[in-house]
Design a protein around this motif. Sequence first.
Motif, short mmCIF file in Angstrom:
data_model
loop_
_atom_site.label_atom_id
_atom_site.label_comp_id
_atom_site.label_asym_id
_atom_site.label_seq_id
_atom_site.Cartn_x
_atom_site.Cartn_y
_atom_site.Cartn_z
N ALA A 130 -33.90 23.68 -15.31
CA ALA A 130 -33.80 22.51 -14.43
C ALA A 130 -32.89 21.42 -14.99
CB ALA A 130 -35.19 21.93 -14.18
N ASP A 133 -30.36 19.76 -12.74
CA ASP A 133 -30.85 18.75 -11.80
C ASP A 133 -30.89 17.37 -12.45
OD1 ASP A 133 -31.24 20.75 -9.88
OD2 ASP A 133 -33.27 21.16 -10.62
N TYR A 134 -31.25 17.32 -13.72
CA TYR A 134 -31.29 16.06 -14.45
C TYR A 134 -29.87 15.51 -14.63
CZ TYR A 134 -36.24 16.47 -15.44
OH TYR A 134 -37.60 16.52 -15.31
N THR A 136 -27.39 15.99 -12.63
CA THR A 136 -26.93 15.51 -11.31
C THR A 136 -27.59 14.20 -10.92
OG1 THR A 136 -26.54 17.79 -10.56
CG2 THR A 136 -26.78 16.10 -8.86
N GLU A 137 -28.91 14.14 -11.01
CA GLU A 137 -29.65 12.99 -10.52
C GLU A 137 -29.48 11.75 -11.40
OE1 GLU A 137 -31.10 12.71 -7.66
OE2 GLU A 137 -30.75 14.79 -7.09
N TYR A 268 -36.01 11.26 -13.71
CA TYR A 268 -34.88 11.87 -14.41
C TYR A 268 -34.37 11.09 -15.62
CZ TYR A 268 -34.82 14.99 -10.42
OH TYR A 268 -35.17 15.92 -9.47
#
Length: 293
Positions: A130, A133-134, A136-137, A268
């Motif tokens: 994951a 995702d971190y 990106t966010e 995040y």
Amino acid sequence: GFDIFKASLKGKEWSEPTNLGFPFNTNFNDLYYTVGESGQQGYFVSNRTGSLSPKGENCCNDIYYFVYKDAKAKADSVKKVLAIAKRALLDLPKAAPITLYFDNDAPEPHSEDTVSALDYETTYRDYVDAKKDYDTEFSKGLKGPALGTALRDIDEFFRNSVEKGFNDLEKFSKVMAQALGSGKIIRITMKGYTSPLAMDDYNVKLAKRRLATLVNYFKEYDHQALTSYIDGTAANGGRLEIINLAVGEAEAPKTVSDNPNDIRSSVYSKISAMERKIQITKIEIIEPEKKKS
């Protein structure tokens, strides 16, 4: 892992099977014991440390040859394994604290359970997957130096905290397996934490689920090499006692965001991610009580 046992036939009745012990049996898989015609030599199979393998240590079985020697040689073998256990006992308490991290609301998001069927390695692998995702966010909307700083913060957290924690756990588990060979009781105290994003009662349940994944990891470690110590059935009397303390969000700093509408900060960010964890906080070595004669 698997062990080799022996039993004797007396008339028409077999005796209770007993463990052959070291050097035939270790914390790894030991099986396929075969004796030659003389009864003084034979073979067995094991994936113990020292086995030859094309893939890596302990991954695969190797064939071992044995010859029965006199009582002194057997005693020397027992002394060797006890010496290894003694060194491990000295190193074990120094391993704490060990800190392990979790993705947001993992394991089993939105659950009201206080237990989990997952083991920590599974949740760790999912967390590493994951990371994108971190990236990106946490970097959304940023440009220039600010973007570089945000990505570097996430990368350093996963490398220096998440991955390091799992590596520490693997090393600790190996030493603990060796130390349990001494027949002593090893007691570890673990605490579970969460970020303040959810309500207090939910976070305590979440902390308990996180602690459960580590207990499951120990039960599954190295083909269940620690299971007999956890359930108290080890032949040498050694035991692994686990004390779980679910703290939840109680110790999270007030600076950690609990705003569900600002997931960049509350989910995040590194400061929030640092609170989603469990810790092995204390490791004790305890002498077992001597049996009364």
